[in-house]
Design an enzyme around this catalytic site. Structure first.
Site, PDB file in Angstrom:
ATOM      1  CG  HIS A 267      -1.575  -1.265   1.563  1.00  0.00           C
ATOM      2  ND1 HIS A 267      -2.752  -1.645   0.973  1.00  0.00           N
ATOM      3  CD2 HIS A 267      -1.253  -2.264   2.435  1.00  0.00           C
ATOM      4  CE1 HIS A 267      -3.140  -2.817   1.462  1.00  0.00           C
ATOM      5  NE2 HIS A 267      -2.240  -3.212   2.347  1.00  0.00           N
ATOM      6  CG  ASP A 268       2.036   2.436   3.683  1.00  0.00           C
ATOM      7  OD1 ASP A 268       0.844   2.645   3.382  1.00  0.00           O
ATOM      8  OD2 ASP A 268       2.382   2.099   4.838  1.00  0.00           O
TER       9      ASP A 268
END
Length: 346
Positions: A267-268
Site C-alpha cells: 500500500h504505502d
C-alpha cells in the site's frame, strides 16, 4: 527540482519500503517525518523510522513524535500484521539520531508555512497528526502543494472490518476532520487518495525480492517461500536486501495465513510513487466522508461519486494504475540505492 515531502508514517513493513523508495528517488526531498501511532505505538514508530534512515544512510532529516493516541478512541496496534516491533522478522540497530523537540503537528505547520505551495504531504498511517496540525493552521489545505493519503476503502471490502481500512479505522475522527478540512482545497490540490480498491492490486511477490537482490548485486539471490520456518533469516550480502527479505517475508506469511496467497499488498510505497508522479495513476473526483455513528459501519469511508450530497468533491480517488510499472520503478530505484550505499557488499 526534487519535490519537498513531509512524510507522516506509522512505520511498519510497507511504510519502511515507502521510506526507502523516497530515499532512492532523485525527484524526492524528505524535509520532515511525522511519527504517528498506528501499526505499533508512537515511540516504536519513531525508533523504526530513525533506524530506517540509518539503513538508508540518509542525511539528517527531522523526525517528530506525534500524539500517543487517536483523537477520541484508544490506540489499536497491529503487531500480528507487522511483527512485534513493526518490521517483521527484521531487527535493526537502535539509531543514535535524536527526535525533534517539536511535535509532529508543529512540524507539519512550521514546514508548510516555511514553504507555501511547495510541499507534498504523504500520509501512510492514521491521520491523527495531520488533524491536530489543521487545528493549529486551518489554511494547510491551501498552503500545501498536494496531499496524498493511503487510506480508506470505497467499492472494496475492508481489511480491518468488513467495510474499514486500517488507517482510517485507527482514528476515524481524525480522518473525518482531514477530509472535511480539505473541502477548502482548490480543485488542483484536492487530496489524492490511494484506497484498498487500488492498493490491494499492488501485490509484491517473492520474485520481486529476488529482482531487488539482483539489482543491488547482492548475493546470494534468495527465493523465499511459504515453507520457510519463522526462524529463517536472510544471508544476503547487502544490508538493505537483507532487511527487505526479513521484513517482507513476515508480510508474506501474514497474507498467506489469511489465504490471500504468498504475497504482500504494498500500500504505502505505491502511495509514495503516486506522490512523486500523480500521472502514474488514474483518478476520479468524489466527495469523501467518514462514518462515525454506525453500529457496524463506524470508520467506513463513503464516496459520493454522483454529487448526491450537493457538496463539491474533496478528493481525487485513485481508480487505476499499472502495478507492473510500479514494481519496475521500485526494483530499479531501491536496487540502485542499495548498490550505491553498500558497494562493498555488492
Amino acid at each position: 527540482m526534487p519535490q519537498k515531502i513531509i512524510l507522516d508514517v506509522d512505520t511498519g513493513i510497507d511504510d519502511s519500503l515507502a521510506i526507502l523508495y523516497l530515499l532512492a528517488s532523485d525527484d524526492a526531498e524528505i524535509i520532515g517525518i511525522a511519527a504517528t501511532a498506528g501499526n505499533v505505538d508512537g515511540a516504536q514508530v519513531a525508533a523504526n523510522t530513525l533506524a530506517m534512515l540509518d539503513l538508508g544512510r540518509a542525511p539528517e532529516i527531522e523526525v517528530a513524535l506525534g500524539a500517543a493516541a487517536p483523537l477520541a478512541v484508544p490506540l489499536r496496534t497491529t503487531e500480528d500484521t507487522h511483527g512485534p516491533q513493526g518490521l517483521g522478522y527484521a531487527e535493526l540497530p537502535v539509531s543514535a539520531r535524536t527526535l525533534s523537540s517539536r511535535s509532529a503537528a508543529e512540524l507539519w505547520v512550521d514546514l508548510v508555512r516555511a514553504h507555501p505551495g511547495e510541499v507534498t504531504g504523504l500520509c501512510t498511517g492514521p491521520l491523527t497528526n495531520l488533524a491536530l496540525a489543521l487545528r493549529i493552521e486551518p489554511e494547510l489545505p491551501r498552503l500545501l502543494n498536494r496531499l496524498v493519503i493511503m487510506g480508506g476503502a470505497f467499492n472494496h471490502p475492508g481489511n480491518t472490518t468488513p467495510t474499514n481500512e486500517w488507517n482510517i479505522h485507527v482514528d476515524p475522527e481524525a480522518a473525518k476532520e482531514v477530509f472535511d478540512a480539505f473541502s477548502a482545497a482548490p480543485q488542483d490540490r484536492r487530496p489524492l487518495v490511494c484506497a484498498l480498491d487500488i492498493t490491494e492490486s499492488i501485490e509484491m511477490l517473492p520474485d520481486h525480492l529476488a529482482a531487488l537482490a539482483q539489482a543491488a548485486h547482492s548475493a546470494p539471490i534468495e527465493q523465499v517461500g511459504a515453507g520457510d520456518p519463522p526462524e529463517f533469516r536472510s544471508a544476503a550480502s547487502n544490508p538493505i536486501i537483507r532487511y527487505l527479505t526479513d521484513a517482507v517475508r513476515f508480510y508474506f506469511d501474514f497474507h498467506y495465513q489469511y489465504d490471500l496467497g504468498y504475497l504482500a499488498h504494498m500500500h504505502d510505497p505505491f502511495a509514495a510513487a503516486v506522490a512523486l508522479d500523480p500521472a502514474s495513476a488514474t483518478t476520479r473526483p468524489a466527495t469523501v466522508d467518514v462514518e462515525l455513528a454506525g453500529t457496524i459501519t463506524r470508520a467506513t469511508t463513503v464516496a459520493d461519486w454522483a454529487g448526491m450530497w450537493g457538496r463539491e468533491p474533496n478528493a481525487d480517488i485513485v481508480i487505476g494504475t499499472n502495478p507492473a510499472a510500479f514494481f519496475e520503478r521500485l526494483v530499479t530505484r531501491v536496487g540502485a540505492l542499495a548498490r550505491r550505499l553498500y558497494p562493498e557488499q555488492s
